[in-house]
Motif scaffolding. Structure first.
Motif, PDB file in Angstrom:
ATOM      1  N   GLY A  37     -12.328  48.883 109.818  1.00  0.00           N
ATOM      2  CA  GLY A  37     -12.977  49.275 111.059  1.00  0.00           C
ATOM      3  C   GLY A  37     -13.209  50.771 111.046  1.00  0.00           C
ATOM      4  O   GLY A  37     -14.238  51.246 110.571  1.00  0.00           O
ATOM      5  N   PRO A  38     -12.226  51.576 111.529  1.00  0.00           N
ATOM      6  CA  PRO A  38     -12.432  53.019 111.646  1.00  0.00           C
ATOM      7  C   PRO A  38     -12.082  53.808 110.383  1.00  0.00           C
ATOM      8  O   PRO A  38     -11.940  55.025 110.446  1.00  0.00           O
ATOM      9  CB  PRO A  38     -11.491  53.397 112.797  1.00  0.00           C
ATOM     10  N   ILE A  69     -18.495  53.578 114.358  1.00  0.00           N
ATOM     11  CA  ILE A  69     -17.188  53.689 115.014  1.00  0.00           C
ATOM     12  C   ILE A  69     -16.776  55.150 115.164  1.00  0.00           C
ATOM     13  O   ILE A  69     -16.257  55.559 116.204  1.00  0.00           O
ATOM     14  CB  ILE A  69     -16.128  52.891 114.234  1.00  0.00           C
ATOM     15  N   ARG A  70     -17.039  55.946 114.141  1.00  0.00           N
ATOM     16  CA  ARG A  70     -16.663  57.362 114.215  1.00  0.00           C
ATOM     17  C   ARG A  70     -17.465  58.102 115.272  1.00  0.00           C
ATOM     18  O   ARG A  70     -17.013  59.141 115.788  1.00  0.00           O
ATOM     19  CB  ARG A  70     -16.853  58.026 112.848  1.00  0.00           C
ATOM     20  N   ALA A  85     -11.877  42.429  98.005  1.00  0.00           N
ATOM     21  CA  ALA A  85     -13.058  42.445  98.856  1.00  0.00           C
ATOM     22  C   ALA A  85     -12.670  43.031 100.205  1.00  0.00           C
ATOM     23  O   ALA A  85     -11.482  43.175 100.525  1.00  0.00           O
ATOM     24  CB  ALA A  85     -13.620  41.033  99.024  1.00  0.00           C
ATOM     25  N   ILE A  86     -13.688  43.366 101.002  1.00  0.00           N
ATOM     26  CA  ILE A  86     -13.429  43.871 102.356  1.00  0.00           C
ATOM     27  C   ILE A  86     -14.304  43.115 103.337  1.00  0.00           C
ATOM     28  O   ILE A  86     -15.321  42.518 102.964  1.00  0.00           O
ATOM     29  CB  ILE A  86     -13.664  45.394 102.473  1.00  0.00           C
ATOM     30  N   VAL A  87     -13.901  43.160 104.600  1.00  0.00           N
ATOM     31  CA  VAL A  87     -14.722  42.608 105.671  1.00  0.00           C
ATOM     32  C   VAL A  87     -14.549  43.513 106.881  1.00  0.00           C
ATOM     33  O   VAL A  87     -13.475  44.058 107.116  1.00  0.00           O
ATOM     34  CB  VAL A  87     -14.317  41.145 105.990  1.00  0.00           C
ATOM     35  N   ARG A  88     -15.630  43.720 107.602  1.00  0.00           N
ATOM     36  CA  ARG A  88     -15.568  44.494 108.836  1.00  0.00           C
ATOM     37  C   ARG A  88     -16.397  43.793 109.898  1.00  0.00           C
ATOM     38  O   ARG A  88     -17.117  42.832 109.609  1.00  0.00           O
ATOM     39  CB  ARG A  88     -16.051  45.925 108.628  1.00  0.00           C
ATOM     40  N   GLY A  89     -16.284  44.269 111.118  1.00  0.00           N
ATOM     41  CA  GLY A  89     -17.032  43.690 112.221  1.00  0.00           C
ATOM     42  C   GLY A  89     -18.479  44.125 112.206  1.00  0.00           C
ATOM     43  O   GLY A  89     -19.011  44.600 111.201  1.00  0.00           O
ATOM     44  N   ALA A  90     -19.142  44.004 113.362  1.00  0.00           N
ATOM     45  CA  ALA A  90     -20.572  44.288 113.452  1.00  0.00           C
ATOM     46  C   ALA A  90     -20.889  45.771 113.286  1.00  0.00           C
ATOM     47  O   ALA A  90     -21.992  46.140 112.883  1.00  0.00           O
ATOM     48  CB  ALA A  90     -21.110  43.792 114.791  1.00  0.00           C
ATOM     49  N   ARG A  91     -19.916  46.636 113.578  1.00  0.00           N
ATOM     50  CA  ARG A  91     -20.167  48.076 113.523  1.00  0.00           C
ATOM     51  C   ARG A  91     -19.808  48.662 112.168  1.00  0.00           C
ATOM     52  O   ARG A  91     -18.811  48.273 111.547  1.00  0.00           O
ATOM     53  CB  ARG A  91     -19.379  48.791 114.615  1.00  0.00           C
ATOM     54  N   THR A  92     -20.602  49.605 111.720  1.00  0.00           N
ATOM     55  CA  THR A  92     -20.295  50.323 110.490  1.00  0.00           C
ATOM     56  C   THR A  92     -19.220  51.377 110.761  1.00  0.00           C
ATOM     57  O   THR A  92     -18.906  51.699 111.925  1.00  0.00           O
ATOM     58  CB  THR A  92     -21.538  51.030 109.937  1.00  0.00           C
TER      59      THR A  92
END
Length: 326
Positions: A262-263, A288-289, A277-284
């Motif tokens: 996320g952040p 977020i920053r 691997a990675i996964v994040r939500g809808a925001r890059t």
């Protein structure tokens, strides 16, 4: 300098994750430098990672003090020796004031940031073929890990905690994820759940403890040291966790590792390796920053990462790593 020996002073990080990501340099030096003998300097959290490496002469715990006095104390401790090589991943000036044949000191490079493994490799000129993170464990530690993980069924490892609430996926979502992955239609159906964390993370175990029978639950939260956790992770079929030192330990151990982001910036801190691997939500990360420029707000930035998204990424990683981990 003793005949046939090549003393190396290796100054590494305080944070566990950063120390893991640069640990491949130690292995590279141990394998390729004849007579290499190591003195490792690390902050208190990371120092235990190097406890069982071969040819270790001394492990120095680096405790920060006001006004840079810790550097003077370290210099006094190591100044009398003539070093074959000083590797300083902290980018300090200490090697200037030590007797040494060679030195390799971290310097910030111009241009866009790169993954921390590559950044560390640049210190030794190895950025074209960066050494993968690697930690040494003794036969005793491996045997203890065998005992802790003994039983039938594949192991799903979870690390639900992190050092900041901003990058901590909600605990109840880890519970739902575990139920999905270990349920009848999950890729680890009939398997076991292993939970890892520091002593202060004990509360996160409560929501996970009762989803499986006792003989299928491995509680390591606050109960093992870092190298034992690393050895246990070698026996995991799949790991899911927040961006943390445990995530990097898992990837270094060779477990298929899914990092939840996320952040923090996956371009720098994604788990390293062919089974990661990675996964994040809808925001890059950049989005977020924008709302938390200092990355210091006491608010969870992981709420837009759904259980379904993580489960889908976990299913995908499981399938992709099946040939190697069958």
């Amino acid at each position: 300098m003793a005949q046939g020996s090549f003393p190396i002073l290796f100054i590494t990080a305080t944070r566990i994750g950063d120390a893991v990501l640069s640990s491949g340099l130690v292995r590279k030096l141990a394998e390729e430098v004849p007579g290499a003998r190591f003195t490792v300097v690390a902050g208190a959290p990371a120092a235990p990672l190097f406890r069982e490496m071969p040819n270790l002469e001394e492990l120095i715990v680096f405790e920060k003090t006001r006004n840079g006095g810790h550097w003077l104390r370290l210099w006094r401790h190591v100044r009398k020796r003539r070093w074959g090589l000083v590797v300083d991943l902290r980018g300090s000036a200490i090697s200037t004031f030590l007797r040494r044949q060679k030195r390799a000191v971290y310097r910030r490079s111009p241009g866009p940031p790169v993954h921390k493994v590559i950044e560390a490799a640049r210190v030794l000129g190895l950025e074209d073929d960066p050494p993968a993170p690697f930690l040494y464990t003794s036969a005793r530690t491996e045997a203890h890990a065998d005992e802790l993980t003994a039983g039938a069924g594949p192991i799903l490892a979870l690390a639900p905690s992190a050092n900041w609430v901003g990058k901590t996926w909600p605990a109840e979502r880890f519970t739902l994820l575990a139920m999905t992955l270990l349920g009848q239609r999950g890729p680890l159906a009939g398997g076991r759940l292993m939970v890892l964390g520091a002593p202060q993370d004990a509360s996160v175990v409560a929501s996970l403890r009762h989803i499986l029978p006792k003989d299928r639950f491995i509680d390591l939260v606050g109960k093992v040291d870092l190298l034992t956790a690393y050895a246990c992770l070698k026996r995991a079929r799949l790991f899911v966790g927040n961006d943390s030192g445990l995530m990097h330990l898992s990837a270094a151990a060779g477990a298929p590792t899914l990092g939840l982001f996320g952040p923090t910036d996956e371009r720098l801190y994604a788990p390293w390796g062919p089974s990661a691997a990675i996964v994040r939500g809808a925001r890059t990360y950049d989005q977020i920053r924008m709302v938390d420029p200092g990355a210091d707000q006491a608010v969870c930035h992981m709420m837009d990462l759904t259980v379904d998204a993580v489960a889908a990424a976990a299913f995908k990683l499981f399938d992709e790593t099946e040939p190697a981990h069958a």
